[in-house]
Motif scaffolding. Sequence first.
Motif, PDB file in Angstrom:
ATOM      1  N   TYR A  54     -49.920  70.141 -31.354  1.00  0.00           N
ATOM      2  CA  TYR A  54     -51.030  69.866 -32.195  1.00  0.00           C
ATOM      3  C   TYR A  54     -51.731  71.817 -32.153  1.00  0.00           C
ATOM      4  CZ  TYR A  54     -49.996  65.679 -33.993  1.00  0.00           C
ATOM      5  OH  TYR A  54     -49.056  64.757 -34.730  1.00  0.00           O
ATOM      6  N   LYS A  55     -52.450  71.674 -33.730  1.00  0.00           N
ATOM      7  CA  LYS A  55     -53.250  72.934 -33.209  1.00  0.00           C
ATOM      8  C   LYS A  55     -54.700  73.084 -34.175  1.00  0.00           C
ATOM      9  CE  LYS A  55     -53.286  78.431 -35.149  1.00  0.00           C
ATOM     10  NZ  LYS A  55     -52.703  79.366 -35.768  1.00  0.00           N
ATOM     11  N   ALA A  56     -55.894  73.338 -33.609  1.00  0.00           N
ATOM     12  CA  ALA A  56     -57.302  72.440 -34.417  1.00  0.00           C
ATOM     13  C   ALA A  56     -57.090  73.701 -35.686  1.00  0.00           C
ATOM     14  CB  ALA A  56     -57.966  72.532 -33.317  1.00  0.00           C
ATOM     15  N   ASP A  57     -58.247  73.131 -36.513  1.00  0.00           N
ATOM     16  CA  ASP A  57     -58.737  73.873 -37.993  1.00  0.00           C
ATOM     17  C   ASP A  57     -59.902  74.603 -36.597  1.00  0.00           C
ATOM     18  OD1 ASP A  57     -60.472  72.165 -37.469  1.00  0.00           O
ATOM     19  OD2 ASP A  57     -60.069  71.433 -39.565  1.00  0.00           O
ATOM     20  N   GLY A  58     -60.519  75.315 -38.246  1.00  0.00           N
ATOM     21  CA  GLY A  58     -61.477  76.088 -37.688  1.00  0.00           C
ATOM     22  C   GLY A  58     -62.590  76.308 -37.081  1.00  0.00           C
ATOM     23  N   SER A  59     -63.193  74.498 -37.541  1.00  0.00           N
ATOM     24  CA  SER A  59     -63.582  74.325 -37.053  1.00  0.00           C
ATOM     25  C   SER A  59     -63.640  73.257 -35.383  1.00  0.00           C
ATOM     26  CB  SER A  59     -64.384  72.665 -38.090  1.00  0.00           C
ATOM     27  OG  SER A  59     -65.012  73.338 -39.389  1.00  0.00           O
ATOM     28  N   GLY A  60     -62.745  73.608 -34.939  1.00  0.00           N
ATOM     29  CA  GLY A  60     -61.711  72.741 -33.649  1.00  0.00           C
ATOM     30  C   GLY A  60     -61.679  71.070 -33.666  1.00  0.00           C
ATOM     31  N   GLU A  61     -61.481  70.779 -34.864  1.00  0.00           N
ATOM     32  CA  GLU A  61     -60.455  69.939 -35.067  1.00  0.00           C
ATOM     33  C   GLU A  61     -59.308  69.492 -35.145  1.00  0.00           C
ATOM     34  OE1 GLU A  61     -63.812  67.557 -38.365  1.00  0.00           O
ATOM     35  OE2 GLU A  61     -65.234  68.022 -36.510  1.00  0.00           O
ATOM     36  N   ILE A  62     -58.962  68.400 -35.304  1.00  0.00           N
ATOM     37  CA  ILE A  62     -57.344  68.077 -35.556  1.00  0.00           C
ATOM     38  C   ILE A  62     -57.205  66.511 -35.670  1.00  0.00           C
ATOM     39  CG2 ILE A  62     -55.111  67.455 -34.043  1.00  0.00           C
ATOM     40  CD1 ILE A  62     -55.123  68.919 -31.887  1.00  0.00           C
ATOM     41  N   ASP A  63     -56.717  66.323 -36.740  1.00  0.00           N
ATOM     42  CA  ASP A  63     -56.508  65.118 -37.844  1.00  0.00           C
ATOM     43  C   ASP A  63     -55.188  64.791 -37.243  1.00  0.00           C
ATOM     44  OD1 ASP A  63     -56.828  62.416 -39.180  1.00  0.00           O
ATOM     45  OD2 ASP A  63     -58.348  63.325 -40.761  1.00  0.00           O
ATOM     46  N   LEU A  64     -54.370  63.247 -36.916  1.00  0.00           N
ATOM     47  CA  LEU A  64     -52.874  63.669 -37.309  1.00  0.00           C
ATOM     48  C   LEU A  64     -52.941  63.035 -38.214  1.00  0.00           C
ATOM     49  CD1 LEU A  64     -53.574  63.494 -34.033  1.00  0.00           C
ATOM     50  CD2 LEU A  64     -51.552  61.557 -34.217  1.00  0.00           C
ATOM     51  N   GLU A  65     -53.579  62.463 -39.583  1.00  0.00           N
ATOM     52  CA  GLU A  65     -53.632  61.829 -41.031  1.00  0.00           C
ATOM     53  C   GLU A  65     -53.204  63.457 -42.070  1.00  0.00           C
ATOM     54  OE1 GLU A  65     -56.011  59.470 -42.750  1.00  0.00           O
ATOM     55  OE2 GLU A  65     -55.499  57.532 -41.247  1.00  0.00           O
ATOM     56  N   ARG A  66     -53.565  64.079 -41.418  1.00  0.00           N
ATOM     57  CA  ARG A  66     -53.436  65.197 -42.391  1.00  0.00           C
ATOM     58  C   ARG A  66     -53.003  66.934 -41.203  1.00  0.00           C
ATOM     59  NH1 ARG A  66     -58.958  68.668 -41.379  1.00  0.00           N
ATOM     60  NH2 ARG A  66     -57.874  69.031 -38.960  1.00  0.00           N
ATOM     61  N   ASP A  67     -52.939  66.750 -39.655  1.00  0.00           N
ATOM     62  CA  ASP A  67     -52.178  67.690 -39.403  1.00  0.00           C
ATOM     63  C   ASP A  67     -50.939  67.997 -38.811  1.00  0.00           C
ATOM     64  OD1 ASP A  67     -54.563  69.467 -40.031  1.00  0.00           O
ATOM     65  OD2 ASP A  67     -55.701  68.154 -37.885  1.00  0.00           O
ATOM     66  N   PRO A  68     -49.860  68.767 -39.098  1.00  0.00           N
ATOM     67  CA  PRO A  68     -48.837  68.513 -38.821  1.00  0.00           C
ATOM     68  C   PRO A  68     -48.408  68.896 -36.631  1.00  0.00           C
ATOM     69  CG  PRO A  68     -48.891  70.732 -39.816  1.00  0.00           C
ATOM     70  CD  PRO A  68     -49.575  69.862 -39.311  1.00  0.00           C
ATOM     71  N   SER A  69     -47.614  68.427 -36.302  1.00  0.00           N
ATOM     72  CA  SER A  69     -47.037  68.075 -34.356  1.00  0.00           C
ATOM     73  C   SER A  69     -46.386  69.327 -35.129  1.00  0.00           C
ATOM     74  CB  SER A  69     -46.285  67.000 -34.391  1.00  0.00           C
ATOM     75  OG  SER A  69     -45.768  66.841 -33.039  1.00  0.00           O
ATOM     76  N   LEU A  70     -46.748  70.403 -34.295  1.00  0.00           N
ATOM     77  CA  LEU A  70     -45.852  71.178 -34.107  1.00  0.00           C
ATOM     78  C   LEU A  70     -44.702  71.682 -32.779  1.00  0.00           C
ATOM     79  CD1 LEU A  70     -48.556  74.211 -33.376  1.00  0.00           C
ATOM     80  CD2 LEU A  70     -47.697  73.817 -35.882  1.00  0.00           C
ATOM     81  N   SER A  71     -44.375  70.487 -32.218  1.00  0.00           N
ATOM     82  CA  SER A  71     -42.868  70.444 -31.938  1.00  0.00           C
ATOM     83  C   SER A  71     -43.156  69.191 -30.331  1.00  0.00           C
ATOM     84  CB  SER A  71     -43.352  71.696 -30.018  1.00  0.00           C
ATOM     85  OG  SER A  71     -44.163  72.027 -29.709  1.00  0.00           O
ATOM     86  N   GLY A  72     -42.657  68.707 -29.424  1.00  0.00           N
ATOM     87  CA  GLY A  72     -42.677  67.664 -28.700  1.00  0.00           C
ATOM     88  C   GLY A  72     -41.954  66.589 -29.266  1.00  0.00           C
ATOM     89  N   SER A  73     -42.005  65.399 -29.297  1.00  0.00           N
ATOM     90  CA  SER A  73     -41.081  63.856 -29.359  1.00  0.00           C
ATOM     91  C   SER A  73     -41.211  63.860 -31.616  1.00  0.00           C
ATOM     92  CB  SER A  73     -42.878  62.518 -28.953  1.00  0.00           C
ATOM     93  OG  SER A  73     -42.391  62.820 -27.573  1.00  0.00           O
ATOM     94  N   TYR A  74     -41.670  64.458 -31.701  1.00  0.00           N
ATOM     95  CA  TYR A  74     -41.423  64.257 -33.202  1.00  0.00           C
ATOM     96  C   TYR A  74     -42.639  65.635 -33.517  1.00  0.00           C
ATOM     97  CZ  TYR A  74     -45.928  62.945 -33.673  1.00  0.00           C
ATOM     98  OH  TYR A  74     -47.585  62.417 -33.019  1.00  0.00           O
ATOM     99  N   THR A  75     -41.703  65.667 -34.810  1.00  0.00           N
ATOM    100  CA  THR A  75     -42.578  67.177 -35.689  1.00  0.00           C
ATOM    101  C   THR A  75     -42.496  66.822 -37.037  1.00  0.00           C
ATOM    102  OG1 THR A  75     -40.456  68.122 -36.717  1.00  0.00           O
ATOM    103  CG2 THR A  75     -41.285  69.157 -34.299  1.00  0.00           C
ATOM    104  N   GLY A  76     -44.232  67.144 -37.781  1.00  0.00           N
ATOM    105  CA  GLY A  76     -44.568  67.118 -39.272  1.00  0.00           C
ATOM    106  C   GLY A  76     -45.493  66.365 -39.004  1.00  0.00           C
ATOM    107  N   VAL A  77     -46.694  65.899 -40.134  1.00  0.00           N
ATOM    108  CA  VAL A  77     -47.415  65.262 -40.426  1.00  0.00           C
ATOM    109  C   VAL A  77     -46.659  63.861 -39.664  1.00  0.00           C
ATOM    110  CG1 VAL A  77     -49.664  64.107 -41.825  1.00  0.00           C
ATOM    111  CG2 VAL A  77     -48.702  66.845 -41.801  1.00  0.00           C
ATOM    112  N   GLU A  78     -47.465  62.637 -38.799  1.00  0.00           N
ATOM    113  CA  GLU A  78     -46.408  61.873 -38.430  1.00  0.00           C
ATOM    114  C   GLU A  78     -47.552  60.800 -37.997  1.00  0.00           C
ATOM    115  OE1 GLU A  78     -43.664  60.397 -39.303  1.00  0.00           O
ATOM    116  OE2 GLU A  78     -43.276  61.714 -40.656  1.00  0.00           O
ATOM    117  N   PRO A  79     -48.929  60.792 -38.546  1.00  0.00           N
ATOM    118  CA  PRO A  79     -49.766  59.550 -38.208  1.00  0.00           C
ATOM    119  C   PRO A  79     -50.080  59.023 -36.674  1.00  0.00           C
ATOM    120  CG  PRO A  79     -50.157  59.953 -40.699  1.00  0.00           C
ATOM    121  CD  PRO A  79     -49.082  59.980 -40.229  1.00  0.00           C
ATOM    122  N   MET A  80     -48.698  58.159 -37.374  1.00  0.00           N
ATOM    123  CA  MET A  80     -48.863  56.874 -35.847  1.00  0.00           C
ATOM    124  C   MET A  80     -47.243  57.449 -35.007  1.00  0.00           C
ATOM    125  SD  MET A  80     -50.811  54.118 -36.107  1.00  0.00           S
ATOM    126  CE  MET A  80     -50.221  53.085 -35.563  1.00  0.00           C
TER     127      MET A  80
END
Length: 426
Positions: A54-80
Amino acid sequence: MSSQVRVRLLPKARCMFDEPVQVKVSGLRSRQVVTMRVRSTDEKGELFSSSATYKADGSGEIDLERDPSLSGSYTGVEPMGLLWSMKPDTVHKRFHKTKSLNPHVVKFSVHEEEGDGRMLAEATNERLLIADGVTRRPVKEGNIRGVLFTPPGKGPFPAMLDLYTLGGGLSEKRASLLASRGFVTLTVALYGHDDMPRNISEIHLDYFEEAIEFLKKQDKFFPQVGSKGVGIISLSKSGDLALSIASYLQDVEATVWINGCCANTVFPLLYKKRQILPGLTCDLSKVIPTESGAFIGKYSMPNLLAEENKATLIPTEQATGRFLFVASEDDQNWDSKAYMDILVERLQRHGKDNFEIMSYPKTGHYLEPPYGPFCPSSFHAMGGKPFLWGGEPKTHAAAEVHTWKKILDFFRTHLSCDATQTIAKL
């Protein structure tokens, strides 16, 4: 770990197994790229894990309900996504969570993307299988072996019979979750549990009749139990047993059939010591090997509509209760969608409309309560080797969320709560 980085699990770190949790990370550098990891150990000691970048926003925060996974076990916005994408360290292992009193403990952690992947923060999610106030009582009465779960409060609560597993032990997971959602639920074993035989050669419908009677008489001991009839929930082989229970026995108001068969499979079915349905057998020589080492069993089943197999078909037109048929279109264990179509055609041919159907593309055999690890393959007890179950992880996970809500709504709609006395149809 970094003192300023924090992982938050909202609304709280302790929740029910079938509830989503919002994962947030704060205290990172602006636009910092990190790896989120999850790990958990099941009851058999098997380690399951997943990760996503994941890549943090300008405030240094990540929210899995909002932010997409860039790579790994899955990609895209997947809160769970970190939960359902967990994989075992050993291939062909299914996530085992059968004991209701032990929570599913999941470790969430955040790691630097560069260097040695230093951990920056960690949080623990306790995912409960049994809600506060639900009572759990082992049952060893007459022939019945199982566990009864009763919700807290005055009720009255409808009663359910859970046929989650009928061999190789007893699973409490789905039954305890159903009780946590307001249903008095009895989960039963058929063999391989407690003092029961390790193997069987036939199944007796009388056992389930005894279980239904046990549930109905609970109002004598627990005033909050008040069912007129009972609900039945099944999966896989127990699907055909659920159909037979609803078709041959009284007091079944609502039945959920998940990826089952429309014929009586494997074992002859008896009632009052008389065979009522022969067992449909598969041809294991027709299972198909794959490069993964697991086998496809879908094509080992014979044509159910062939003249020589018609005697195994279950007379569902005899049932007076409601049905919810749930089929996965990519089920590689057997052709659940085709079996559902046969069920629907048979009921319609007899002028019946007491059913609802749900069909899910790209979804595999094991449709379970949501947010557990997706299982692509595992050991098949009857097949004696690893089998593929089918499905695409992301789509399968979404289907589990949708199915679980639909199942709860179905039972709340079609189970009533006033006791009457009836007799068996056989």
